[in-house]
Design a protein around this motif. Structure first.
Motif, PDB file in Angstrom:
ATOM      1  N   THR A 165       0.847  -1.198   0.000  1.00 27.04           N
ATOM      2  CA  THR A 165       0.000   0.000   0.000  1.00 27.04           C
ATOM      3  C   THR A 165       0.876   1.238   0.000  1.00 27.04           C
ATOM      4  OG1 THR A 165      -0.154   0.207   2.416  1.00 27.04           O
ATOM      5  CG2 THR A 165      -1.761  -1.246   1.329  1.00 27.04           C
ATOM      6  N   ARG A 166       0.284   2.365  -0.400  1.00 32.56           N
ATOM      7  CA  ARG A 166       1.045   3.624  -0.432  1.00 32.56           C
ATOM      8  C   ARG A 166       1.472   4.073   0.972  1.00 32.56           C
ATOM      9  NH1 ARG A 166       0.884   6.558  -5.163  1.00 32.56           N
ATOM     10  NH2 ARG A 166       1.092   8.502  -4.024  1.00 32.56           N
ATOM     11  N   PRO A 167       0.586   3.995   1.999  1.00 32.57           N
ATOM     12  CA  PRO A 167       1.060   4.333   3.343  1.00 32.57           C
ATOM     13  C   PRO A 167       2.207   3.431   3.793  1.00 32.57           C
ATOM     14  CG  PRO A 167      -1.334   4.307   3.292  1.00 32.57           C
ATOM     15  CD  PRO A 167      -0.875   3.735   1.992  1.00 32.57           C
ATOM     16  N   GLY A 168       2.146   2.159   3.419  1.00 32.23           N
ATOM     17  CA  GLY A 168       3.225   1.254   3.771  1.00 32.23           C
ATOM     18  C   GLY A 168       4.533   1.642   3.097  1.00 32.23           C
ATOM     19  N   LEU A 169       4.428   2.050   1.830  1.00 34.38           N
ATOM     20  CA  LEU A 169       5.615   2.527   1.122  1.00 34.38           C
ATOM     21  C   LEU A 169       6.188   3.748   1.807  1.00 34.38           C
ATOM     22  CD1 LEU A 169       7.535   2.484  -1.324  1.00 34.38           C
ATOM     23  CD2 LEU A 169       5.815   3.822  -2.574  1.00 34.38           C
ATOM     24  N   LEU A 184       9.902  14.972  -0.488  1.00 37.65           N
ATOM     25  CA  LEU A 184       9.174  14.397  -1.623  1.00 37.65           C
ATOM     26  C   LEU A 184       7.665  14.630  -1.515  1.00 37.65           C
ATOM     27  CD1 LEU A 184      11.096  11.029  -2.033  1.00 37.65           C
ATOM     28  CD2 LEU A 184      11.201  13.019  -3.545  1.00 37.65           C
ATOM     29  N   GLY A 185       7.241  15.328  -0.480  1.00 38.14           N
ATOM     30  CA  GLY A 185       5.830  15.691  -0.349  1.00 38.14           C
ATOM     31  C   GLY A 185       4.996  14.755   0.505  1.00 38.14           C
ATOM     32  N   VAL A 186       5.638  13.813   1.176  1.00 37.43           N
ATOM     33  CA  VAL A 186       4.905  12.891   2.045  1.00 37.43           C
ATOM     34  C   VAL A 186       4.587  13.589   3.358  1.00 37.43           C
ATOM     35  CG1 VAL A 186       5.022  10.722   3.315  1.00 37.43           C
ATOM     36  CG2 VAL A 186       5.976  10.873   1.014  1.00 37.43           C
ATOM     37  N   ILE A 191       1.851   9.877   8.602  1.00 38.86           N
ATOM     38  CA  ILE A 191       2.308   8.491   8.493  1.00 38.86           C
ATOM     39  C   ILE A 191       2.790   7.986   9.850  1.00 38.86           C
ATOM     40  CG2 ILE A 191       4.005   6.959   7.441  1.00 38.86           C
ATOM     41  CD1 ILE A 191       1.771   7.841   5.574  1.00 38.86           C
ATOM     42  N   ILE A 192       3.466   8.852  10.592  1.00 36.85           N
ATOM     43  CA  ILE A 192       3.915   8.464  11.932  1.00 36.85           C
ATOM     44  C   ILE A 192       2.711   8.215  12.832  1.00 36.85           C
ATOM     45  CG2 ILE A 192       5.104   9.271  14.006  1.00 36.85           C
ATOM     46  CD1 ILE A 192       7.094  10.700  12.157  1.00 36.85           C
ATOM     47  N   ALA A 193       1.705   9.083  12.744  1.00 39.56           N
ATOM     48  CA  ALA A 193       0.482   8.888  13.529  1.00 39.56           C
ATOM     49  C   ALA A 193      -0.190   7.571  13.153  1.00 39.56           C
ATOM     50  CB  ALA A 193      -0.476  10.058  13.313  1.00 39.56           C
ATOM     51  N   LEU A 194      -0.210   7.254  11.861  1.00 39.87           N
ATOM     52  CA  LEU A 194      -0.782   5.988  11.411  1.00 39.87           C
ATOM     53  C   LEU A 194      -0.005   4.810  11.991  1.00 39.87           C
ATOM     54  CD1 LEU A 194      -2.722   4.381   9.578  1.00 39.87           C
ATOM     55  CD2 LEU A 194      -1.036   4.640   7.736  1.00 39.87           C
TER      56      LEU A 194
END
Length: 297
Positions: A165-169, A184-186, A191-194
């Motif tokens: 998945t994209r969040p996993g990437l 890179l715009g992430v 993502i850290i909260a996830l």
């Protein structure tokens, strides 16, 4: 030792090791991204068990619904812990974040004593999970088989999220270079909260299964399992999901089989876990599946 008795111990070891492995995943996920040992992780386990307890006893929720609500609630608590205690320290020395993690752990335990009281509470056990099944000379509960099965399912689901998945990437990218990933715009903070949310959800699931296996809960119930799961994560290679699971299984088998084959040493079963930690740090500090990483305090 008879075959039936060996199978009895084998199933108990598999169950305990699966619980350690599931808890250890939360440690390894957070460390893999932030290089932070989240010592409050074991206390999220405790909150998950209490959420189920009060969901059933106070709000009269059906057991399956109480479990879902508890996992979601614990996941939210994990995100709040990151937002309040860790996010403001992103750019601080890592020792500051480590001290914050220890403080959050003590805070959650003390809060648990104030809110839930320090008295142990009996955990509701659905009859279909704890009714005894006898196969030959081996006696076990359905829970003994359900725990490893649920652990395997959750680990496979997590691996799918991380690698497909994209969040996993994004998680894997952040674990390699957080600054470049941000450029890179992430949305690094999201993502850290996830990551905290997923890790806390797994901790809650393991806490619920732990409370079903050992049906008594208290505000300090997450301390020892948390420490042992941390040892399992280090043994397997902290930062590696597969390593956390393998480390948990090995630790579970060491504990149970020590008691089974060496009964005079049963009182030292907890000590063996910490001896294992010392040995692995001396012999192979990166663990079984870990990678050597540069880390500046």
């Amino acid at each position: 030792m008879s075959l039936d008795l060996f199978l009895q111990h084998f199933l108990n070891a598999l169950t305990l090791g699966s619980l350690y492995g599931l808890i250890a995943i939360g440690y390894t996920m957070v460390y893999g991204i932030l290089r932070l040992i989240n010592f409050a992780h074991g206390d999220i386990l405790m909150l998950g068990a209490y959420f189920v307890f009060y969901g059933i006893s106070t709000f009269l929720l059906p057991w399956p619904l109480a479990v879902v609500v508890a996992i979601l609630g614990a996941s939210l608590m994990g995100v709040l812990v990151d937002r309040i205690a860790y996010k403001p320290l992103r750019d601080a020395p890592r020792i500051s974040a480590l001290i914050s993690a220890i403080a959050v752990s003590f805070f959650l335990e003390s809060l648990g004593v104030v809110v839930f009281s320090g008295l142990p509470r009996p955990m509701h056990q659905p009859e279909w999970l704890v009714s005894i099944i006898t196969v030959g000379g081996t006696r076990f509960m359905p829970l003994t088989l359900i725990v490893p099965a649920v652990t395997a399912l959750l680990v496979l689901l997590l691996l799918w999220v991380v690698y497909h998945t994209r969040p996993g990437l994004a998680m894997r990218a952040i674990s390699r270079d957080i600054e470049t990933t941000r450029m890179l715009g992430v949305s690094v903070d999201k993502i850290i909260a996830l990551t905290f949310g997923i890790g806390s959800a797994l901790a809650a699931a393991s806490g619920i299964m732990w409370a079903l296996r050992y049906p008594q809960i208290n505000p300090y119930m997450g301390v020892v399992p948390g420490f042992k799961a941390f040892i399992a994560a280090v043994f397997g290679g902290i930062g590696s999901i597969q390593g956390a699971v393998v480390g948990g299984l090995i630790l579970g088998f060491i504990e149970i089989m020590t008691v089974a084959f060496l009964p005079p040493l049963s009182g030292y079963r907890d000590a063996f876990a910490f001896i294992l930690l010392v040995v692995i740090l001396l012999v192979k500090p990166t663990g079984l599946f870990g990678e050597k990483q540069e880390d500046k305090i």
